[in-house]
Structures are given as structure tokens and as C-alpha cells.
Scaffold this motif. Sequence first.
Motif, PDB file in Angstrom:
ATOM      1  N   VAL A 110      42.104  35.158  40.265  1.00 41.13           N
ATOM      2  CA  VAL A 110      41.591  35.586  41.584  1.00 41.13           C
ATOM      3  C   VAL A 110      40.227  35.808  41.457  1.00 41.13           C
ATOM      4  N   ILE A 111      39.511  35.470  42.628  1.00 38.49           N
ATOM      5  CA  ILE A 111      38.108  35.765  42.775  1.00 38.49           C
ATOM      6  C   ILE A 111      37.970  36.785  43.819  1.00 38.49           C
ATOM      7  N   ILE A 112      37.142  37.923  43.646  1.00 46.23           N
ATOM      8  CA  ILE A 112      37.126  38.955  44.918  1.00 46.23           C
ATOM      9  C   ILE A 112      35.657  39.269  44.877  1.00 46.23           C
ATOM     10  N   SER A 113      35.268  38.833  46.209  1.00 46.03           N
ATOM     11  CA  SER A 113      33.644  39.316  46.491  1.00 46.03           C
ATOM     12  C   SER A 113      33.757  40.634  47.178  1.00 46.03           C
ATOM     13  N   SER A 114      33.009  41.630  46.787  1.00 45.03           N
ATOM     14  CA  SER A 114      33.043  42.923  47.295  1.00 45.03           C
ATOM     15  C   SER A 114      31.684  43.634  47.264  1.00 45.03           C
ATOM     16  N   HIS A 115      31.432  44.707  48.070  1.00 46.29           N
ATOM     17  CA  HIS A 115      30.338  45.657  47.925  1.00 46.29           C
ATOM     18  C   HIS A 115      30.736  46.832  47.205  1.00 46.29           C
ATOM     19  N   ASN A 116      32.053  46.926  47.415  1.00 51.13           N
ATOM     20  CA  ASN A 116      32.700  48.088  46.614  1.00 51.13           C
ATOM     21  C   ASN A 116      32.875  48.069  45.196  1.00 51.13           C
ATOM     22  N   LEU A 117      31.723  48.280  44.510  1.00 50.83           N
ATOM     23  CA  LEU A 117      31.691  48.354  42.993  1.00 50.83           C
ATOM     24  C   LEU A 117      32.487  49.072  42.347  1.00 50.83           C
ATOM     25  N   ARG A 118      32.782  50.444  42.800  1.00 47.36           N
ATOM     26  CA  ARG A 118      33.906  51.285  42.125  1.00 47.36           C
ATOM     27  C   ARG A 118      35.204  50.576  42.254  1.00 47.36           C
ATOM     28  N   GLU A 119      35.521  49.899  43.193  1.00 47.53           N
ATOM     29  CA  GLU A 119      36.858  49.371  43.383  1.00 47.53           C
ATOM     30  C   GLU A 119      37.021  48.038  42.425  1.00 47.53           C
ATOM     31  N   LEU A 120      35.779  47.270  42.412  1.00 43.72           N
ATOM     32  CA  LEU A 120      35.948  46.177  41.482  1.00 43.72           C
ATOM     33  C   LEU A 120      36.001  46.758  40.000  1.00 43.72           C
ATOM     34  N   GLU A 121      35.551  47.835  39.573  1.00 48.74           N
ATOM     35  CA  GLU A 121      35.390  48.305  38.350  1.00 48.74           C
ATOM     36  C   GLU A 121      36.974  48.839  37.854  1.00 48.74           C
ATOM     37  N   ASP A 122      37.443  49.170  38.787  1.00 46.95           N
ATOM     38  CA  ASP A 122      39.054  49.608  38.323  1.00 46.95           C
ATOM     39  C   ASP A 122      40.001  48.300  38.684  1.00 46.95           C
ATOM     40  N   LEU A 123      39.565  47.180  39.156  1.00 48.70           N
ATOM     41  CA  LEU A 123      40.444  46.210  39.331  1.00 48.70           C
ATOM     42  C   LEU A 123      40.361  44.959  38.608  1.00 48.70           C
ATOM     43  N   GLU A 135      25.308  51.105  38.482  1.00 49.42           N
ATOM     44  CA  GLU A 135      23.852  51.325  37.996  1.00 49.42           C
ATOM     45  C   GLU A 135      23.576  50.089  37.208  1.00 49.42           C
ATOM     46  N   VAL A 136      24.707  49.386  36.709  1.00 48.64           N
ATOM     47  CA  VAL A 136      24.188  48.192  36.022  1.00 48.64           C
ATOM     48  C   VAL A 136      23.617  47.203  36.976  1.00 48.64           C
ATOM     49  N   PHE A 137      24.363  47.001  38.346  1.00 44.97           N
ATOM     50  CA  PHE A 137      24.143  46.118  39.409  1.00 44.97           C
ATOM     51  C   PHE A 137      22.717  46.387  39.900  1.00 44.97           C
ATOM     52  N   LEU A 138      22.493  47.713  40.245  1.00 44.97           N
ATOM     53  CA  LEU A 138      21.148  48.174  40.649  1.00 44.97           C
ATOM     54  C   LEU A 138      19.878  47.835  39.692  1.00 44.97           C
ATOM     55  N   SER A 139      20.226  48.251  38.540  1.00 44.67           N
ATOM     56  CA  SER A 139      19.242  47.722  37.330  1.00 44.67           C
ATOM     57  C   SER A 139      19.014  46.168  37.188  1.00 44.67           C
ATOM     58  N   GLU A 140      20.015  45.456  37.243  1.00 42.85           N
ATOM     59  CA  GLU A 140      19.889  43.872  37.175  1.00 42.85           C
ATOM     60  C   GLU A 140      19.223  43.268  38.428  1.00 42.85           C
ATOM     61  N   MET A 141      19.533  43.994  39.530  1.00 42.71           N
ATOM     62  CA  MET A 141      18.814  43.514  40.935  1.00 42.71           C
ATOM     63  C   MET A 141      17.444  44.161  41.115  1.00 42.71           C
ATOM     64  N   GLU A 142      17.093  44.800  39.978  1.00 44.58           N
ATOM     65  CA  GLU A 142      15.841  45.607  40.319  1.00 44.58           C
ATOM     66  C   GLU A 142      15.619  46.194  41.677  1.00 44.58           C
ATOM     67  N   ASP A 189      38.916  42.158  35.527  1.00 46.32           N
ATOM     68  CA  ASP A 189      38.464  42.246  34.141  1.00 46.32           C
ATOM     69  C   ASP A 189      37.633  41.421  33.877  1.00 46.32           C
ATOM     70  N   HIS A 190      36.747  40.828  34.693  1.00 45.99           N
ATOM     71  CA  HIS A 190      35.372  40.126  34.503  1.00 45.99           C
ATOM     72  C   HIS A 190      34.493  40.370  35.680  1.00 45.99           C
ATOM     73  N   ILE A 191      33.270  40.301  35.442  1.00 46.02           N
ATOM     74  CA  ILE A 191      32.310  40.738  36.687  1.00 46.02           C
ATOM     75  C   ILE A 191      31.244  39.453  36.518  1.00 46.02           C
ATOM     76  N   GLY A 192      30.792  38.901  37.891  1.00 38.92           N
ATOM     77  CA  GLY A 192      29.814  38.266  37.855  1.00 38.92           C
ATOM     78  C   GLY A 192      28.722  38.725  39.019  1.00 38.92           C
ATOM     79  N   LEU A 193      27.527  38.726  38.460  1.00 34.03           N
ATOM     80  CA  LEU A 193      26.536  39.522  39.179  1.00 34.03           C
ATOM     81  C   LEU A 193      25.455  38.311  39.907  1.00 34.03           C
ATOM     82  N   MET A 194      25.469  38.173  41.257  1.00 34.01           N
ATOM     83  CA  MET A 194      24.698  37.101  41.669  1.00 34.01           C
ATOM     84  C   MET A 194      23.164  37.335  42.197  1.00 34.01           C
TER      85      MET A 194
END
Length: 299
Positions: A180-193, A281-288, A195-200
Motif C-alpha cells: 500500500v502507498i498512501i499520499s497524504s498531507h495528514n502527517l499525524r495520520e501517516l505516523e500512526d498508520l 517536524e521532520v517534514f518541515l525541517s527537511e523541506m526547510e 511503517d515506512h515514509i518517503g519525503l518528496m
Amino acid sequence: MITVNNVRKDFGSFTALKDVSCNVGNGSIYGLVGYNGSGKTTLLKIISGVYEPDEGGVLINGGMVFDNETVKRRIFFVPDDLFFLPQASLQRMARFYTGYYPQFSMETFHKLVEMFELSPRKRINGFSKGMQRQAALILALSARPDCLLLDESFDGLDPVKRSLVRQVLTELIVERDTSVIISSHNLRELEDLCDHIGLMNQKHIVMECGIGDVSANRNKFRIAFQDEFPKNLLDGIPHRNEERSGKILTFVATGDPDEITAKLSTFHPALLEIIPLSLEEVFLSEMEAKSYDFTDLFK
């Protein structure tokens, strides 16, 4: 198993994706996050075989996707912009999909319709946005695909239905070993659901890791001194998002937190704290993320 190898996609002179690679194992939920326009939807359309990559390729369980009907019958893509046959009901859409997806289960379909409390005979275009999302998910899950792609599919769902979708997805993975691949802006939801994350960012994947490793080598530090800050305090420490408030300095550092703490401790600070980063916070940091000046915005 989804394997994306060095994919590039151009639309005329515009490059939507460049050198994108990732792997999603069987029975894995992979969260894809990034700014609008970072290429998430384009990547999902390439994985589903809607677009042909200009360079690189995609394999699903070892088979090339594009122009491969056999592989596509085991992929279900739920786009952000939903489409249903004109005047169609859930029942009609289910009959339509049984002709294409060999693993489509009417038994599963009827169980899900009952769970989500939707009418199988009413026209889908008369449903609310949230109900149409539920209808699309019911059809996708009933197809029992080997590869399920969801583009912002939690958008418009109330908390109860979000929880139900998470439970059903978990059951699908346990029973079918689906990728399963899920694209979402709800980072809290992805964090709970997931097992792997890719930041674009900038049209390629800038960070990929297991959800448990998101903040393993990224931490927020808070440090304070009674007197002046040492001028060479952060020399040799990879860091970003540096903020000063009075006598307190906060920043995000990458690297071994014990080593960084030991180095900072040699300056004998009055306060030294480590704060693990959330996915957001990781997302915001990586995306500067940019800093904006809101002064006199509404004057």
C-alpha cells in the motif's frame, strides 16, 4: 513488491519527476508526503501505469507495469479526483469492476457497504464528498489488489470512518499481503498508520526510512547559558532551523545525539535538552519551510 527504479517524467519542457527510486515490500504501508507540486500524484500515476516514465521503470512483483494488462489487474489506484460512471450506483460500479479485477469479491463488497452504512443502489454522484471517498475505498478494497495506491484518500472522512478505513487496511494487509502507498498531507495520520515514509521535494525523494527511524538521527536541541553564547558552539554539528529566544537557543541537528550532547556539554550550559522530532517536524525541517513576515498583513 513495488520497485521504482530511477524514474523520470517530463511534460514538454516541464520535469515533474527526476531520478525517483523507492521500494515498497509486500504487506507494507508506505506513506508519501511532500509539498503540493512535489510530484506525489505523478509518481502514483506512473506506478499504476497511467503514465509511462520517460526514464527508468516500475515493477510490481517483478513485472513491468506500463502497457501490461496482467499486472494492472492487480493494481487499484484511488485518485484524489474521483471518477465514477455517469449515474452509477455502488452496485453498478461493483459489477463493472468484477469484469476487470479477477480477485474482486462481491462478498467483501457487501460486508464493506454494510460497515460504511452506504446505500448500494443510490447514485454515487448524489453522495457527499466524504461518502464518495468511502465508496471509492469500498470498491478498491473489494478488488483485493496486490498493490493499492491511495492519493489523499482520507480527505473528507470523519474520524469514525478514518478509524474504520485504518482497521480494514490492516486486515487487507494481514490477509492479502498487499503493498500500500498512501499520499497524504495528514502527517499525524501517516505516523500512526505507515511503517515506512518517503519525503518528496524538488521532484525526487529526499528521505526514505522506517517510521521508527524518522527521528533516530534528527533531534531538536534546546540549550541555554547564564552568560554569552560561545561563538563556536555549533561548529562541526550539522544543523538547521536555528532559533534564538533570549538566553535559549533551539536547533535541529542530524547525527548521533549522544555525540552531539557530549560536545555541547563541554561548554557547560545551564540548560541542555533533547526533544525527539515528530514526523511533521521532520517534514518541515527537511523541506526547510520558509519563514514569512506577517507584520501589517491586514492593515
